[in-house]
Design a protein around this motif. Structure first.
Motif: not given
Lengths: 241, 410
Positions: A178, A180-182, A184, A187, A240-241, B260, B283
């Motif tokens: 996967v 790396r997505k957005a 916070g 994380e 991500m959009n 955030n 994670q």
């Protein structure tokens, strides 16, 4: 890579509030060098060294115990939230995130314990080597019993957390690649630190040129593969959009 | 009263996680590990510790129980009495029998004899032996050291750990006065203690009873909880933490200040929930792995130190054995009051010394040890020829075991 460097990198990657709570490895090394280079009368040098070690250990213990206390409190809170979510009224997304981060922090505390212990053991070994003393064996005995190294409770909390995680994440079909997505910033930091910690362990276990007390057996391939396939996240969150 | 102090002391020494003053002998407070081996471990420790603990006078019990680093003289007293308890030789010698085959190999291969080695070089030897052991570890266990395999050995080793003979003066507390002398000032004024989930549950119960975290006062909570050794300072700081956590559960879980959350609230984000889940999953996997690795590493570290201690003991045994062998003929020894025990002990010592010699020779062959081992194998035997002749078959057998191990290293 030398331990001092690895430690430094770990500290850089770690949570900000933790940065000054690690073992002052460099300072201790300097002291050892100082003592071996110009040894003052036998006892006082050793006493001085021991005093510094004690102070360091006290620092480590204080921090560790405090974090542990925090974890105990937070865990209870999370458990309550978890129960609520399981019963249907609660935000699944946020609790997922929180539990995962919580888990991560606890593991990082375990890592903190391990890294500092390693540092202490190495320093003691250096001391013995440089001064011909026999400080290491008895002293490390004491270290083993120190609160910061007796991590059974944290370990248990981690396991409890993992069982919560089992429940809130649906079944998965296996580790897919996967991107790396957005996530916070929290994380990010935890993730980076975890990566750094894993990398450290891998290095530690690769087999050193100087066989020492911590020439631990190399980790099995799964870890190596995992680390290879994963890229450390970029400092800029990928939105991500 | 006495029992209280005793149990306080015991719990203190045991795990440091026992709640202060609340020690129920039947349950492992603060040590509620799921792992059976850990439970056994704590039981072993409890048993042996209680056998040797010192009853602390009333005035000191508080500081002692409250702080994990009591003042140095108390500590060194405790250190002397509890870490190095006198033990029968049988206990020590029984040790190899209690472990699994794998670790038995490791143990026997790690034990080093050679009375010619000076004490100063012990640390070098320890190092070499540790390397040796770890190499074996590498060979015998594939990837992960299975905790279950270690289980019997860890039990045995802990049993042994608490039955050390008194160490000779050279080992005893180098720089003894200042052993982990903590900041006694700090521990006296602001004693630190270790919270446990159980204790915290009690705390929460008290707080709830008293109207919630905002309304409850430290004094009333303390009174309600009725836990010995707990001070208002402990409660105050704990209450403060508790309040912070409760105010915004979500926020405190941010934990790291630069959390955030806005990205999550972004409407377009909700479509990508699955991706976030995936990221979180990843994670967690990583974290789990790190956790596993850390546990393994910790176990290994503990075991390494066990080896070191074992070596030390064997070294001492060696010296004692050698001295005793110089003693007069057996028939003369029988005239001594504790004749049977003595001769038995001597026999066992001789045996163990022989064993160590064997191992030592194997090790030497493989490792090509340092200068002082320049003599060829035969000359190293410190014992008169007659002794060595007496038990060749045993040696042969032991030798075979060692051969197998050593061959794996070549």
């Amino acid at each position: 890579m030398k331990f001092g460097k690895r430690l430094k990198r770990q500290i850089e990657e770690t949570l900000p509030e933790w940065r000054d709570k690690f073992l002052s490895y460099k300072d201790l090394k300097k002291l050892v060098r100082l003592i071996s280079a110009a040894p003052p009368s036998g006892d006082s040098a050793e006493d001085q060294f021991i005093r510094l070690l004690d102070a360091e250990i006290h620092k480590l213990n204080s921090f560790f115990v405090e974090q542990e206390e925090d974890f105990i409190i937070r865990q209870k809170e999370l458990q309550e939230r978890f129960r609520e979510v399981m019963e249907g009224h609660g935000d699944m997304t946020s609790i997922r995130k929180d539990i995962v981060n919580f888990h991560g922090e606890m593991v990082l505390l375990e890592n903190y314990s391990s890294v500092n212990y390693t540092g202490l053991a190495k320093i003691l070994k250096k001391y013995d080597k440089r001064t011909g003393a026999l400080l290491r064996l008895p002293f490390i005995e004491k270290v083993l019993k120190q609160p910061f190294f007796t991590t059974e409770l944290v370990s248990k909390l981690v396991k409890d957390c993992e069982s919560m995680i089992e429940a809130i994440f649906p079944e998965r079909e296996g580790m897919s690649r996967v991107e790396r997505k957005a996530a916070g910033a929290a994380e990010q930091i935890i993730f980076r630190n975890t990566m750094a910690a894993l990398a450290t362990i891998e290095e530690l276990r690769k087999g050193s040129s100087t066989y020492g007390h911590f020439s631990l057996p190399p980790i099995g391939s799964p870890e190596a593969d995992l680390l290879l396939t994963l890229q450390p996240p970029s400092p800029i969150p990928i939105v991500m959009n | 009263m006495e029992r209280e102090f005793k149990s306080n002391h015991v719990s203190q020494l045991d795990t440091y996680t026992s709640s202060v003053g609340v020690v129920k002998p039947s349950s492992d407070i603060g040590f509620t590990s799921d792992l059976p081996e850990e439970r056994q471990k704590s039981n072993v420790l409890l048993r042996s510790q209680s056998a040797n603990c010192v009853i602390m006078p009333p005035s000191t019990s508080y500081t002692y129980a409250g702080g994990y680093l009591p003042s140095s003289d108390k500590f060194s007293q405790e250190f002397n009495e509890n870490s190095w308890c006198p033990a029968s030789l049988e206990d020590i010698l029984d040790y190899p029998d209690n472990v699994t085959a794998a670790s038995n190999q490791i143990q026997s291969n790690c034990a080093m004899s050679a009375c010619s080695i000076k004490q100063n070089e012990l640390s070098d030897l320890t190092e070499l032996m540790n390397d040796y052991c770890l190499e074996l570890f590498n060979e015998s266990d594939d990837n992960n050291v299975q905790p279950k395999v270690d289980q019997p050995s860890s039990n045995a080793s802990l049993h042994q750990q608490n039955t050390y003979p008194s160490i000779s003066s050279s080992m005893e507390l180098v720089g003894s006065a200042s052993w982990l002398s903590p900041s006694t000032m700090a521990s006296a004024t602001k004693p630190r203690m270790r919270w446990t989930p159980e204790l915290h549950d009690k705390f929460v119960e008290a707080v709830n009873h008293l109207g919630g975290s905002e309304r409850a006062t430290p004094k009333s909570v303390l009174k309600f909880m009725q836990v010995d050794g707990l001070t208002i300072y402990h409660i105050k700081s704990h209450l403060q933490k508790y309040r912070t956590t409760r105010v915004r559960p979500g926020l405190s879980e941010g934990a790291v200040e630069n959390n955030n959350n806005s990205s999550i609230q972004n409407p377009s984000f909700s479509l990508k929930c699955g991706d976030i889940t995936e990221a979180l999953r990843l994670q967690v996997e990583l974290q789990k792995r790190l956790h596993e690795q850390l546990e393994v590493q910790r176990k290994l570290q503990l075991q390494i130190e066990e080896q070191g201690k074992y070596l030390q003991i064997m070294f001492e045994k060696q010296k004692d054995g050698f001295d005793k062998l110089k003693a007069p003929f057996p028939s003369e020894r029988l005239s001594e009051p504790t004749e049977n025990e003595t001769s038995e002990k001597d026999q066992k010592e001789t045996e163990s010394v022989h064993q160590m010699n064997e191992i030592f020779l194997e090790v030497e062959d493989i490792h090509k040890l340092t200068n002082h081992q320049s003599n060829p194998p035969d000359d190293i035997r410190p014992y008169p020829a007659s002794e060595s002749d007496q038990s060749p078959p045993e040696k042969r057998k032991r030798g075979e075991d060692e051969d197998r191990c050593s061959k794996r290293l070549c």
